[in-house]
Design an enzyme around this catalytic site. Structure first.
Site, PDB file in Angstrom:
ATOM      1  N   SER A   1       0.834  -1.202   0.000  1.00  0.00           N
ATOM      2  CA  SER A   1       0.000   0.000   0.000  1.00  0.00           C
ATOM      3  C   SER A   1       0.866   1.248   0.000  1.00  0.00           C
ATOM      4  O   SER A   1       1.965   1.256   0.533  1.00  0.00           O
ATOM      5  CB  SER A   1      -0.903   0.032   1.234  1.00  0.00           C
ATOM      6  OG  SER A   1      -1.611   1.247   1.251  1.00  0.00           O
TER       7      SER A   1
ATOM      8  N   LYS B   1      -4.474  -6.496   3.287  1.00  0.00           N
ATOM      9  CA  LYS B   1      -4.399  -5.332   2.393  1.00  0.00           C
ATOM     10  C   LYS B   1      -5.804  -4.944   1.908  1.00  0.00           C
ATOM     11  O   LYS B   1      -6.139  -3.765   1.804  1.00  0.00           O
ATOM     12  CB  LYS B   1      -3.487  -5.637   1.192  1.00  0.00           C
ATOM     13  CG  LYS B   1      -3.573  -4.643   0.037  1.00  0.00           C
ATOM     14  CD  LYS B   1      -2.952  -3.316   0.413  1.00  0.00           C
ATOM     15  CE  LYS B   1      -3.121  -2.149  -0.518  1.00  0.00           C
ATOM     16  NZ  LYS B   1      -3.469  -2.256  -1.875  1.00  0.00           N
TER      17      LYS B   1
ATOM     18  N   HIS C   1      -7.559  -3.198   4.654  1.00  0.00           N
ATOM     19  CA  HIS C   1      -6.962  -1.858   4.695  1.00  0.00           C
ATOM     20  C   HIS C   1      -7.682  -0.955   3.691  1.00  0.00           C
ATOM     21  O   HIS C   1      -8.083   0.163   4.012  1.00  0.00           O
ATOM     22  CB  HIS C   1      -5.466  -1.938   4.365  1.00  0.00           C
ATOM     23  CG  HIS C   1      -4.857  -0.637   3.926  1.00  0.00           C
ATOM     24  ND1 HIS C   1      -5.064  -0.107   2.667  1.00  0.00           N
ATOM     25  CD2 HIS C   1      -4.079   0.261   4.572  1.00  0.00           C
ATOM     26  CE1 HIS C   1      -4.445   1.052   2.568  1.00  0.00           C
ATOM     27  NE2 HIS C   1      -3.827   1.288   3.707  1.00  0.00           N
ATOM     28  N   ASN C   2      -7.871  -1.443   2.480  1.00  0.00           N
ATOM     29  CA  ASN C   2      -8.533  -0.625   1.467  1.00  0.00           C
ATOM     30  C   ASN C   2      -9.995  -0.363   1.831  1.00  0.00           C
ATOM     31  O   ASN C   2     -10.509   0.727   1.575  1.00  0.00           O
ATOM     32  CB  ASN C   2      -8.460  -1.307   0.102  1.00  0.00           C
ATOM     33  CG  ASN C   2      -7.082  -1.184  -0.525  1.00  0.00           C
ATOM     34  OD1 ASN C   2      -6.084  -1.076   0.181  1.00  0.00           O
ATOM     35  ND2 ASN C   2      -7.011  -1.194  -1.841  1.00  0.00           N
TER      36      ASN C   2
ATOM     37  N   GLU D   1     -10.010   2.307   4.229  1.00  0.00           N
ATOM     38  CA  GLU D   1      -9.709   3.536   3.479  1.00  0.00           C
ATOM     39  C   GLU D   1     -10.996   4.129   2.875  1.00  0.00           C
ATOM     40  O   GLU D   1     -11.220   5.342   2.947  1.00  0.00           O
ATOM     41  CB  GLU D   1      -8.703   3.166   2.386  1.00  0.00           C
ATOM     42  CG  GLU D   1      -8.308   4.265   1.439  1.00  0.00           C
ATOM     43  CD  GLU D   1      -7.401   3.698   0.321  1.00  0.00           C
ATOM     44  OE1 GLU D   1      -6.454   2.946   0.624  1.00  0.00           O
ATOM     45  OE2 GLU D   1      -7.661   3.992  -0.855  1.00  0.00           O
TER      46      GLU D   1
HETATM   47  P1  NBP Z   1      -0.745  -2.388 -14.177  1.00  0.00           P
HETATM   48  O1  NBP Z   1      -1.747  -2.981 -13.259  1.00  0.00           O
HETATM   49  O2  NBP Z   1      -1.149  -1.277 -15.059  1.00  0.00           O
HETATM   50  O3  NBP Z   1      -0.130  -3.579 -15.092  1.00  0.00           O
HETATM   51  C1  NBP Z   1       0.786  -3.316 -16.123  1.00  0.00           C
HETATM   52  C2  NBP Z   1       1.867  -4.356 -16.154  1.00  0.00           C
HETATM   53  O4  NBP Z   1       1.309  -5.668 -16.322  1.00  0.00           O
HETATM   54  C3  NBP Z   1       2.814  -4.135 -17.323  1.00  0.00           C
HETATM   55  O5  NBP Z   1       4.108  -4.443 -16.906  1.00  0.00           O
HETATM   56  C4  NBP Z   1       2.305  -5.153 -18.340  1.00  0.00           C
HETATM   57  O6  NBP Z   1       3.270  -5.540 -19.283  1.00  0.00           O
HETATM   58  C5  NBP Z   1       1.981  -6.284 -17.430  1.00  0.00           C
HETATM   59  N1  NBP Z   1       1.139  -7.331 -18.036  1.00  0.00           N
HETATM   60  C6  NBP Z   1      -0.166  -7.322 -18.394  1.00  0.00           C
HETATM   61 BR1  NBP Z   1      -1.252  -5.876 -18.301  1.00  0.00          BR
HETATM   62  N2  NBP Z   1      -0.602  -8.484 -18.869  1.00  0.00           N
HETATM   63  C7  NBP Z   1       0.464  -9.290 -18.830  1.00  0.00           C
HETATM   64  C8  NBP Z   1       0.660 -10.631 -19.194  1.00  0.00           C
HETATM   65  N3  NBP Z   1      -0.335 -11.379 -19.674  1.00  0.00           N
HETATM   66  N4  NBP Z   1       1.896 -11.152 -19.056  1.00  0.00           N
HETATM   67  C9  NBP Z   1       2.902 -10.412 -18.586  1.00  0.00           C
HETATM   68  N5  NBP Z   1       2.780  -9.133 -18.193  1.00  0.00           N
HETATM   69  C10 NBP Z   1       1.562  -8.566 -18.307  1.00  0.00           C
HETATM   70  O7  NBP Z   1       0.559  -1.949 -13.348  1.00  0.00           O
HETATM   71  P2  NBP Z   1       0.659  -1.103 -11.983  1.00  0.00           P
HETATM   72  O8  NBP Z   1      -0.273   0.064 -11.965  1.00  0.00           O
HETATM   73  O9  NBP Z   1       2.104  -0.888 -11.804  1.00  0.00           O
HETATM   74  O10 NBP Z   1       0.137  -2.112 -10.859  1.00  0.00           O
HETATM   75  C11 NBP Z   1       0.728  -3.379 -10.640  1.00  0.00           C
HETATM   76  C12 NBP Z   1      -0.037  -4.066  -9.529  1.00  0.00           C
HETATM   77  O11 NBP Z   1       0.079  -3.293  -8.335  1.00  0.00           O
HETATM   78  C13 NBP Z   1      -1.535  -4.205  -9.790  1.00  0.00           C
HETATM   79  O12 NBP Z   1      -1.994  -5.400  -9.215  1.00  0.00           O
HETATM   80  C14 NBP Z   1      -2.133  -3.038  -9.029  1.00  0.00           C
HETATM   81  O13 NBP Z   1      -3.490  -3.262  -8.657  1.00  0.00           O
HETATM   82  C15 NBP Z   1      -1.218  -3.001  -7.827  1.00  0.00           C
HETATM   83  N6  NBP Z   1      -1.165  -1.711  -7.135  1.00  0.00           N
HETATM   84  C16 NBP Z   1      -1.151  -0.559  -7.829  1.00  0.00           C
HETATM   85  C17 NBP Z   1      -1.101   0.657  -7.153  1.00  0.00           C
HETATM   86  C18 NBP Z   1      -1.058   1.935  -7.912  1.00  0.00           C
HETATM   87  O14 NBP Z   1      -1.077   2.996  -7.253  1.00  0.00           O
HETATM   88  N7  NBP Z   1      -1.000   1.929  -9.227  1.00  0.00           N
HETATM   89  C19 NBP Z   1      -1.038   0.672  -5.765  1.00  0.00           C
HETATM   90  C20 NBP Z   1      -1.018  -0.509  -5.076  1.00  0.00           C
HETATM   91  C21 NBP Z   1      -1.082  -1.708  -5.780  1.00  0.00           C
HETATM   92  P3  NBP Z   1       3.444  -4.722 -20.678  1.00  0.00           P
HETATM   93  O15 NBP Z   1       4.255  -3.526 -20.337  1.00  0.00           O
HETATM   94  O16 NBP Z   1       4.165  -5.672 -21.557  1.00  0.00           O
HETATM   95  O17 NBP Z   1       2.063  -4.394 -21.148  1.00  0.00           O
END
Ligand code: NBP
Length: 484
Positions: free
Chosen positions: A128, A183, A186-187, A190
């Protein structure tokens, strides 16, 4: 040189966690499905630490020291399974796959079970704090086997946020899906935290006519009280923002329909399955739904539904009203936390997790969205051998409630008279009163259930279950004997 950890999935979260690890002196192997993201990261931040560039999962696996630690940070859901399916056959016994995304806990339980059959460790960790937390220190909630934490713990604790007492905001939660469950709750909390702040804002504006810029000052002041928290702090920032286009407060040009990505909903769904009364979280999820699910109904209702507001009782002095709202907010917040922790206890029993509530409250103190001064007190309340059966029954909180209750009741009366919705303020007070009352109308419900379905009832004065023969002579019989 081999890397100590690999990260696959280098969108914003993965990239920032990889940088955080490298900045702490770890050699980090990088992989992303499309290699452009890997190269972009190296180009922009490659000098921050030791990185190893890889193009394929096989290269990633080969670049790691044994037992391997690979953090998956791809989109939650099917992509996680896709990556695991490709990765697992390349690994050796005792290697650790870590999923740091927002995975749904039943998926984590399933994945852990499947991978443990293959001799691999699978660790679902809740992370988080958003992008900024990932880079500078998130709150980390790891599940998985305790053994895998021996290898992972030091590294995760290094990159985690540090609480005011210097302790890392990371501790092993319990087995399989426990980290992702915590987690998720937690959300959920939130959501409730945000909704009670919203209700306070609406009351200050609609009852006392306090404009956003002035409210920004009020929230700033509140942030120096026991309400001190990240969400109160950013509320003040949002309320002070003026829209460049119109010169109006920004909040007045934002469409009042709240979005959601689903973790609040998961919390409530899990609570329904557990029979855990998380009314504050549920009302928060529903309040978002009410704001956005049926705009046509809202539009028509605004014009056509009678308000039926009551002659309003006299408003206290503005200062007093502001303080009443602050206390109502705080009381409702306490209830939401008590309910969330209650859900954790219920889940612990259901899923066989030994959850330490003091540690969990402790690791929410920094790095995450609900970080707040209050969490230190909650942590204290759960330290020691005797755990309160409900957070509100911890001595410190009991005493606090005495102070908060009159304000809380007054504010809800006022809101009701004036037709201002306060779903979490009001339902939290009902929950509190429900806990406290010596007799609940649940007795009547049991009577009704027995009437139409012979569901039986317990008596206050004797053991066993009883049934009244409603359709016959209305005599009471011992339910145990009725089926013989
Ligand atoms: P995203 O959730 O937007 O995912 C993008 C990533 O997933 C890219 O690296 C993409 O690769 C890869 N990907 C996908 Br889509 N399909 C795939 C597949 N079939 N095989 C391999 N790679 C694949 O990224 P994020 O926003 O960094 O979040 C990552 C995780 O963290 C999520 O579970 C999210 O819920 C969680 N999270 C996010 C936040 C936040 O603030 N954003 C906070 C806390 C937790 P590519 O580049 O090749 O398309």
């Amino acid at each position: 040189k081999k890397a100590q950890i690999g990260v696959t999935g280098l969108a914003v979260m993965g990239a920032n966690l990889a940088r955080n690890l490298a900045r702490h002196g770890y050699t980090v192997a990088l992989h992303n499905r499309s290699v452009e993201k890997t190269d972009a990261l190296l180009e922009a931040h490659g000098s921050e630490g030791e990185f190893i560039r890889t193009e394929t999962l096989q290269e990633l696996v080969d670049s790691l020291e044994s037992p391997r630690r690979i953090l998956i940070m791809v989109k939650a859901g099917a992509p996680v399974d896709a990556v695991i399916d490709q990765l697992a056959p390349l690994l050796d016994k005792d290697d650790i796959i870590i999923d740091g995304g927002n995975s749904h806990f039943p998926d984590t339980i399933r994945r852990e079970h499947d991978l443990s059959q293959m001799g691999l460790h699978f660790v679902g960790i809740g992370v988080s704090g958003g992008e900024e937390g990932a880079l500078n220190g998130p709150s980390i909630m790891p599940g998985g086997s305790e053994k895998s934490y021996e290898s992972l713990g030091p590294l995760l604790e290094d990159i985690a946020a540090k609480a005011p007492d210097g302790k890392p905001c990371c501790a092993w939660i319990s087995t399989d899906g426990a980290g992702h469950f915590v987690k998720m709750v937690h959300n959920g909390i939130e959501y409730a935290d945000m909704q009670v702040i919203g209700e306070a804002y609406d009351l200050l504006r609609s009852v006392a006519g306090i404009e956003p810029a002035d409210q920004a000052e009020i929230f700033k002041k509140w942030n120096t009280t026991e309400l001190n928290s990240y969400l109160i702090e950013i509320t003040s920032e949002v309320l002070s923002q003026v829209d460049a286009k119109t010169g109006k407060p920004l909040i007045d040009v934002i469409v009042d329909e709240a979005g959601q990505k689903g973790t609040g909903r998961w919390t409530v769904q899990a609570a329904l399955d557990l029979g855990s009364p998380v009314t504050g979280i549920a009302e928060s999820v529903f309040a978002r739904a009410l704001s956005s699910s049926n705009p046509a109904a809202r539009q028509q209702a605004q014009k056509e539904l009678p308000a039926g507001v009551l002659e309003s009782s006299q408003l206290a002095e503005e200062e007093e009203f502001i303080e009443d709202v602050r206390k109502a907010l705080f009381a409702s917040k306490l209830v939401s936390y008590a309910q969330g922790l209650d859900q954790l206890v219920a889940a612990g029993k259901e899923y066989g997790w030994e959850l330490k509530l003091d540690e969990i409250a402790g690791l929410w103190r920094a790095g995450c969205i609900i970080r707040a001064e209050l969490l230190g007190e909650i942590m204290d309340a759960y330290q020691g051998d005797t755990q309160p059966v409900n957070m509100l029954l911890a001595p410190g909180f009991k005493k606090l409630m005495e102070d908060l209750l009159p304000s809380w009741r007054r504010v809800i009366v006022k809101a009701t008279e004036m037709g201002i919705p306060v779903p979490v303020f009001a339902s939290s007070l009902s929950y509190y009163d429900g806990l406290r009352r010596d007799r609940l109308p649940a007795a009547l419900i049991q009577g009704q259930r027995d009437f139409f379905g012979a569901h039986t009832y317990a008596r206050v004065d004797s053991e066993g279950m009883w049934h009244t023969e409603w359709s016959g002579n209305r005599l009471e019989i011992d339910a145990a004997s009725s089926h013989t």
